[in-house]
Design a protein around this motif. Sequence first.
Motif, short mmCIF file in Angstrom:
data_model
loop_
_atom_site.label_atom_id
_atom_site.label_comp_id
_atom_site.label_asym_id
_atom_site.label_seq_id
_atom_site.Cartn_x
_atom_site.Cartn_y
_atom_site.Cartn_z
N TYR A 132 29.91 -45.06 19.10
CA TYR A 132 30.84 -45.19 17.97
C TYR A 132 30.05 -45.48 16.69
CZ TYR A 132 34.65 -46.67 14.97
OH TYR A 132 35.53 -46.78 13.93
N VAL A 135 28.16 -42.33 15.41
CA VAL A 135 29.06 -41.30 14.89
C VAL A 135 29.69 -41.80 13.58
CG1 VAL A 135 31.08 -39.86 15.37
CG2 VAL A 135 29.52 -40.46 17.22
N ASN A 136 30.01 -43.10 13.55
CA ASN A 136 30.61 -43.68 12.35
C ASN A 136 29.62 -43.67 11.18
OD1 ASN A 136 33.05 -44.87 11.36
ND2 ASN A 136 31.89 -46.77 11.08
N PHE A 139 29.64 -40.29 9.76
CA PHE A 139 30.89 -40.16 9.01
C PHE A 139 30.76 -40.82 7.63
CE2 PHE A 139 34.73 -42.80 8.09
CZ PHE A 139 35.55 -41.80 7.61
N GLN A 140 30.20 -42.02 7.60
CA GLN A 140 30.07 -42.73 6.32
C GLN A 140 29.13 -41.99 5.37
OE1 GLN A 140 28.95 -46.64 7.76
NE2 GLN A 140 31.05 -47.40 7.58
N MET A 143 31.08 -39.14 3.91
CA MET A 143 32.12 -39.56 2.97
C MET A 143 31.52 -40.00 1.62
SD MET A 143 35.07 -39.01 4.32
CE MET A 143 36.45 -40.03 3.80
N GLY A 170 29.80 -29.78 20.18
CA GLY A 170 30.96 -29.22 19.50
C GLY A 170 32.11 -30.21 19.37
N ALA A 171 32.29 -31.04 20.40
CA ALA A 171 33.37 -32.02 20.37
C ALA A 171 33.16 -33.00 19.21
CB ALA A 171 33.44 -32.77 21.70
N TYR A 172 31.91 -33.43 19.02
CA TYR A 172 31.62 -34.38 17.96
C TYR A 172 31.61 -33.71 16.59
CZ TYR A 172 31.02 -37.85 21.49
OH TYR A 172 31.28 -38.72 22.50
N MET A 173 31.24 -32.45 16.57
CA MET A 173 31.34 -31.67 15.34
C MET A 173 32.81 -31.64 14.89
SD MET A 173 30.71 -27.58 14.95
CE MET A 173 32.34 -27.09 15.51
N LYS A 174 33.71 -31.37 15.84
CA LYS A 174 35.15 -31.32 15.53
C LYS A 174 35.65 -32.69 15.07
CE LYS A 174 36.19 -27.11 16.12
NZ LYS A 174 36.78 -26.28 15.08
N ALA A 175 35.16 -33.75 15.70
CA ALA A 175 35.58 -35.11 15.31
C ALA A 175 35.23 -35.36 13.85
CB ALA A 175 34.91 -36.14 16.22
N LEU A 176 34.01 -35.02 13.46
CA LEU A 176 33.59 -35.26 12.07
C LEU A 176 34.31 -34.32 11.11
CD1 LEU A 176 29.78 -35.93 12.62
CD2 LEU A 176 31.51 -37.58 11.88
N TYR A 178 37.35 -33.22 11.45
CA TYR A 178 38.71 -33.75 11.32
C TYR A 178 38.70 -35.00 10.43
CZ TYR A 178 43.22 -35.78 12.69
OH TYR A 178 44.48 -36.32 12.69
N ALA A 179 37.74 -35.89 10.68
CA ALA A 179 37.70 -37.16 9.94
C ALA A 179 37.48 -36.91 8.45
CB ALA A 179 36.60 -38.06 10.50
N PHE B 122 34.81 -46.07 22.49
CA PHE B 122 34.50 -44.72 22.02
C PHE B 122 33.00 -44.43 22.09
CE2 PHE B 122 38.52 -44.68 19.15
CZ PHE B 122 39.29 -44.42 20.26
N PRO B 161 39.79 -38.59 15.14
CA PRO B 161 38.61 -37.76 15.41
C PRO B 161 38.28 -37.68 16.90
CG PRO B 161 38.23 -39.17 13.52
CD PRO B 161 39.54 -39.60 14.09
#
Lengths: 270, 259
Positions: A132, A135-136, A139-140, A143, A170-176, A178-179, B122, B161
């Motif tokens: 987490y 990945v976070n 994301f930061q 952003m 790909g799953a984590y690419m989609k997560a980012l 979307y976020a 997660f 996500p």
Amino acid sequence: MDAWGKRLAGVRGVLLDISGVLMDSGDGGGVPIAGSVEAVARLKQSRLKVRFCTNESQKSRGKLVGLLRQLGFDVSEGEVTAPAPAACQILKERGLRPHLLVHDGVRSEFDQVDTSNPNCVLIADAGDGFSYRNVNKAFQVLMELEKPVLISLGSGRYFKETSGLMLDVGAYMKALEYACGIKAEVVGKPSPEFFKSALQELGVQANQAIMIGDDIVGDVGGAQRCGMRALQVRTGKFRPSDERHPEVKADGYVDNLAEAVDLLLQHADK
Amino acid sequence: MAARRALKAVLVDLNGTLHIEDAAVPGAQEALKRLRGTSVLVRFVTNTTKESKQDLLERLKKLEFDISEDEIFTSLTAARNLVEQKQVRPMLLVDDRALPDFKGIQTSDPNAVVIGLAPEHFHYQILNQAFRLLLDGAPLIAIHKARYYKRKDGLALGPGPFVTALEYATDTKATVVGKPEKTFFLEALRGTGCEPEEAIMIGDDCRDDVGGAQTVGMLGILVKTGKYRAADEEKINPPPYLTCESFPHAVEHILQHLL
């Protein structure tokens, strides 16, 4: 089957996926898929041109080739098209300084890349690195950017390890995506640029080349969109439902690489 | 509005409407008392992924609201109801504080995945377990799909996500149970004997509270407290039935015009 003659006519070059076609990776490296070591050797002895085209992004190309050789495969680094070196080229051309969310095993590929004060995020199959926190952090960073750029080494949904199926990048690419409300740029299969550079290195036209892979979307669909033919092997991440995929239909389904090579040696280049 | 019937139920959002974090909206306790003095039934509905009903209740009691546990309907309750309805054994990717709301639910040998806001779960190995369950056909139930939320140390990824990641990897769609989903509002009314046309929703989130409620046939009142920002009422079409200053004003309107 007579139909194979038609389907494989005129093939002069073969692109081979690695994971799930040559070997299944797992703890302690990996295991060769039965018959694949011999199949690669037979292919290389034939008149067909051969190149390896992988989305492997957990290991550097050098480590991957070392592992393959250890398993008995006849392959050298120069014969492998992999996403990390391709990404480094893109980063350089565009003056991008990535924040890396990648596995330690591939980090050495980015040794020459400036990662200070990042202006993009690059993600690869980080495995357990997809915590987490990590990945976070990616994301930061995205952003904070005025124009967030996300580069993903492949967009695979999952891959096969000896212990079972595993979530892919790909799953984590989609997560980012979307976020942050953005679209990633994919370097690797199924991106057409990636296939085109592999074809160029293979030295044949798209309509004379065939891709052999275990991923119905990334390998088969991607290659077909570039004008190549493609076979799906029933090894690796293959699932029976792939043969009824709503959008992608392979030019043929074979039990494994050995069967694909049998058919190619019998029918191709005629 | 010809199809409207007499008002029988009022649904009220909690955070942002009755209170903001640990402070009551001025006059909200008295307004709630006045509403209870009428014949309407009151329910409290909220999207929460980490606070159990017990946690919510304690906070409301501290703020001197007269509310009982069975009047509260949360997205966690909605998830639990769905789990019971489907008769599945969920892998619970929810905050530990939310676990009391799933008391008594069997979770061994899971054949479903319930996902809320649970950063501590997660990580790769856990998500991979969930992924394998989904590939085997387990349903994916999402408390909600928020992209991110604000923490003291900056923005942080919400459950959305990670739900999206699992949806993509398995080529499936999650069932989302929180507001503004239609089923959330219908479930909140279940057991009350009221139809959506006999209910009104009061909340501070134009899309999730007001828009969602109006979609199922309720009236919606937007209050200008909590997360309300100027011109929020223009975000939905048809617009809110009413936009007013705060919860006490909404109650005043109901007493004056709808009863």
